[in-house]
Enzyme design. Structure first.
Site, mmCIF file in Angstrom:
data_model
loop_
_atom_site.group_PDB
_atom_site.id
_atom_site.type_symbol
_atom_site.label_atom_id
_atom_site.label_comp_id
_atom_site.label_asym_id
_atom_site.label_seq_id
_atom_site.Cartn_x
_atom_site.Cartn_y
_atom_site.Cartn_z
ATOM 1 N N GLY A 1 121.313 76.916 59.840
ATOM 2 C CA GLY A 1 120.348 77.819 59.234
ATOM 3 C C GLY A 1 119.137 78.073 60.115
ATOM 4 O O GLY A 1 118.849 77.352 61.072
ATOM 5 N N HIS A 2 118.379 79.096 59.751
ATOM 6 C CA HIS A 2 117.225 79.540 60.544
ATOM 7 C C HIS A 2 116.155 78.455 60.625
ATOM 8 O O HIS A 2 115.852 77.767 59.652
ATOM 9 C CB HIS A 2 116.630 80.815 59.956
ATOM 10 N N GLY A 3 115.604 78.298 61.827
ATOM 11 C CA GLY A 3 114.525 77.354 62.041
ATOM 12 C C GLY A 3 114.948 75.899 62.120
ATOM 13 O O GLY A 3 114.101 75.017 62.260
#
Length: 236
Positions: free
Chosen positions: A183-185
């Site tokens: 997932g993002h980040g």
């Protein structure tokens, strides 16, 4: 700039000198401690934050700097792969297979192998409900960093960071099996082994030398320490 929809997150404002303005509801406004930041009261703070962020997509003082794509020496890239023409940097001795997509603001180190069908810097899952009928998405403006000697097997998805200051990072010598989602980040350390089908949510930190088993699921904003072992099918 940040948003605050629930009083349960008030503690995170304390001693945070990075905050210059808070978007909040009337309920939260009455509970805010005295602080030297601006306050903007709105019925939907998260929606307001998303709209402000999205409106800055062409603001050069907000977004990341742009450059033409750079590809290093002795790379083997399939003619069926997609590499964005701008804002990608690929190191030396990189192998990229068929139908791989390398999107903007991606940096890939030396000696990496990315197998067929994988997406690097794909869309992050950042949405919020707007009123009763509409849904608003947050535009991705962050980075994806793949460090040296990483190998990513087929049909994985590595989501791009959302805010310009966000980075999704896969650390040096880490290996991802097929159909892994990051997932993002999220920041994954060095020499991490992630088996097929594992799902790692956004803004999670994975330490060094971690083993993540087949079909394991790791929730968002968690920290997994060095040398941890997460068994197959586990939910963290």
């Amino acid at each position: 700039l940040t948003f605050l929809e629930s009083p349960k997150y008030l503690d995170q404002l304390i001693n945070n000198e990075q905050i210059s303005c808070v978007l909040c509801t009337e309920e939260v406004f009455d509970l805010l401690p005295p602080k030297p930041y601006g306050i903007f009261v709105t019925k939907e703070p998260k929606v307001a934050f998303y709209k402000i962020h999205n409106s800055l997509v062409n603001n050069t003082e907000y977004i990341l700097p742009k450059h033409k794509t750079i590809i290093g020496e002795k790379c083997k890239i399939s003619p069926l792969a997609y590499i964005a023409s701008d804002n990608v940097t690929i190191g030396n001795n990189v192998i990229i297979g068929e139908f791989v997509s390398i999107n903007e603001h991606t940096r890939i180190g030396n000696n990496c192998i990315i197998h067929q069908g994988t997406v690097i810097g794909g869309k992050g899952f950042s949405f919020t409900r707007q009123g009763t009928d509409n849904v608003l998405g947050l535009l991705d403006m962050g980075q994806t960093i793949i460090e040296d000697d990483v190998e990513i097997c087929s049909n994985c998805h590595i989501a791009r960071g959302t805010l310009p200051t966000d980075c999704t990072i896969i650390g040096r010598n880490t290996k991802l099996d097929a159909m892994v989602h990051v997932g993002h980040g999220t920041k994954i350390g060095r020499r991490v082994f992630i088996a097929a089908g594992a799902q790692i949510s956004g803004n999670t930190v994975i330490g060094n030398d971690v083993w993540i088993g087949v079909n394991a699921t790791i929730s968002k904003r968690l920290e997994v320490g060095d040398k941890a072992r997460i068994s197959l099918g586990a939910v963290v």
